[in-house]
Design an enzyme around this catalytic site. Sequence first.
Site: not given
Length: 684
Positions: A457-458, A461
């Site tokens: 997920h990170e 980003h």
Amino acid sequence: MSDQNPLLSPSVLPYLLPDFAAIRVEHFLPAFEAALAEHDREIAAILEQATPDWENTVEALEKAGQALSRVSAVFFNLQGTDSSPEFDEIAGEVVPQLSAHSDRIYQNPELYARLKALTPPADEESTRLHEHLLRAFRRRGADLDEAGKARLSEVNQRLSVLSENFGRNLLADTRELAVRFDSAAELAGLGEGRIAAAAAYAEETGVAGWVLPLELPTVQSAQSDLDEPASRAKLYEASQRRGEEKNLAVLLETVRLRAERARLLGYGTHADYVIEEETAGSAAAARELLFDLSPAAAANAAGEHKLLTEAAAEKDEEVAAADWSYWENKVRERDFNLDTDQLRQYFPLDQVLRDGVFYAAQRLYGIQVTLREDLQGYAEGVQVWEVSEADGEGIGLLLTDYFGRPSKRGGAWMSSFVRQSQLLGTKPVVVNVMGITRPSDGSQPLLSIDEVTTLFHEFGHALHGLLSDVRYPSFSGTSVPRDYVEFPSQINENWAFDPAVVRNYARHVDSGEIIPGELLDAVEAARQFGQGFATSEYLAAAIIDLAWHSLSPEEVAEVGDDLAAVAAFEERALKEAGLVVEDLAPRYRSTYFNHIFAGGYSAGYYSYLWAEALDADGFDWFRGSGAAGEQAAEETVRRTGQLFRELVLSQGAARDFSGAFEELRGRAKDVGPLLRRRGLAGAA
């Protein structure tokens, strides 16, 4: 001064990576002072131009403040990852100064008049920037009279201080309430490595025994494995005590001032003010999504609770609020043959990162990630990676900071030290941060499914920041609405357990054996189990956020000013939405809801679900294109990845978000895939 202060001139390191070895805490105050003065001079120079044009006004405004951006990026990134009394003292001084400085710019009538007089170039990015600037000036008080501007500035400065205080108080409580145990037996179920890490953490913090640090949410991850009900309860209760004394007055004043500011600017509520800028468009649309899904989520959660209660009864035990995740884990093991401890053995951190996260990005986008051992991070364990195109052309730098520290705030996040911009000639430098417990023996930490997913997920980003390809820094990378910024990160989560990716990284830590197919099948079969709880605790937090920020100033005053009043307010909000489930607490309660009172998600916590609708539908597009799954051909993966990069990851805010998604998908978003994923197919 710039000869002595490394913050006052651009770094000479690759990609303008800050020279962390040269930066000391005493550099920050004089650097902020000099950078603020420099920005003032740059704004004054814009106003001295006789005739405004695009270059001498808008582009000059975009170029201004680079020193301030540099100092702020370094300071606030370091404060979040390694807070100290010295950093907090500086923040207390500079945060209101930064707020006042920003207000002076946005409330400058001459600058506003110059912007209104301009006609932008015909390209979409410039047109969007002009609209964005005019809207930003209006939303920051440019149309108010002098008394209104003065009051708005007072409110903004106070809110900046309150936000800083909330986060600081939460970090202090998180440290103080870390849970100490007298014996290793109390930690039975965690496994030898995690118990040893708890002993090491206790030693690091100068405490006897074993200590489990608290994580950001209400439910702590260790609760799913701790065999002792008393240990689970101890951890759960400590989690919910955070902020009860220190943050109660802070959050109430914050809500009141946000409501006052919204009214001052002509909005009914803070939620109306915030969501006007989001892709949802209105607070009513966000509320409708949450309220439509809540009854079905609550029903699913209640059904899961019944299963857990039955499983516990077989062992002559009961299920209290602290026990939900433990018995969910046990039912998952029983019904899906999924042993979470066994599963961890296939997920060593470095292996997941290099052969999973980076490998998936290479397959999709053709990029390479290489460790730069010659470049230094800002703390022990922080690594610096260079990200390049397949032909070797440099894209930017990624810093990874994955291990927990007592000085690091809770949660996981991505941030930037340098933003990409064609106008400025800058390439991105981004950081991914998590709070993984470091094994005491120096071995690789073995990750849970949630930690694996968070890693992907990170990095989603990070990809949004790294693969940005825009002209204007205001539109770079993740500078997009909150309910869109989570779209790329949540899309990237899907690759964590894609067969081609997971079999490349999920190898046993000791034997090197590739994860067995039956274990992966169990993961997939168990994926929807527990969605009732997960959806409900998330929705509960989002509803509480929206409830606080839908109040008028008068309604805030009617809430009351003690913990019982705040608890009653939360309970009323959840009951109104039809989301009351026995033994289930919101993911965050108000006094430790960092996202909305110390982060940027006020009235916007709903955005994760809004973006997940894009993600679920968007990943169906990857599947339909033949890019996901066991049989995906490499050329198909690469072709679809490139299209996603071109339409989404590279665009930042430079083009219309809905238009980009519709071009990708061939139509507007469909919430059906989200409802199926969450087990809510009959909800809406």
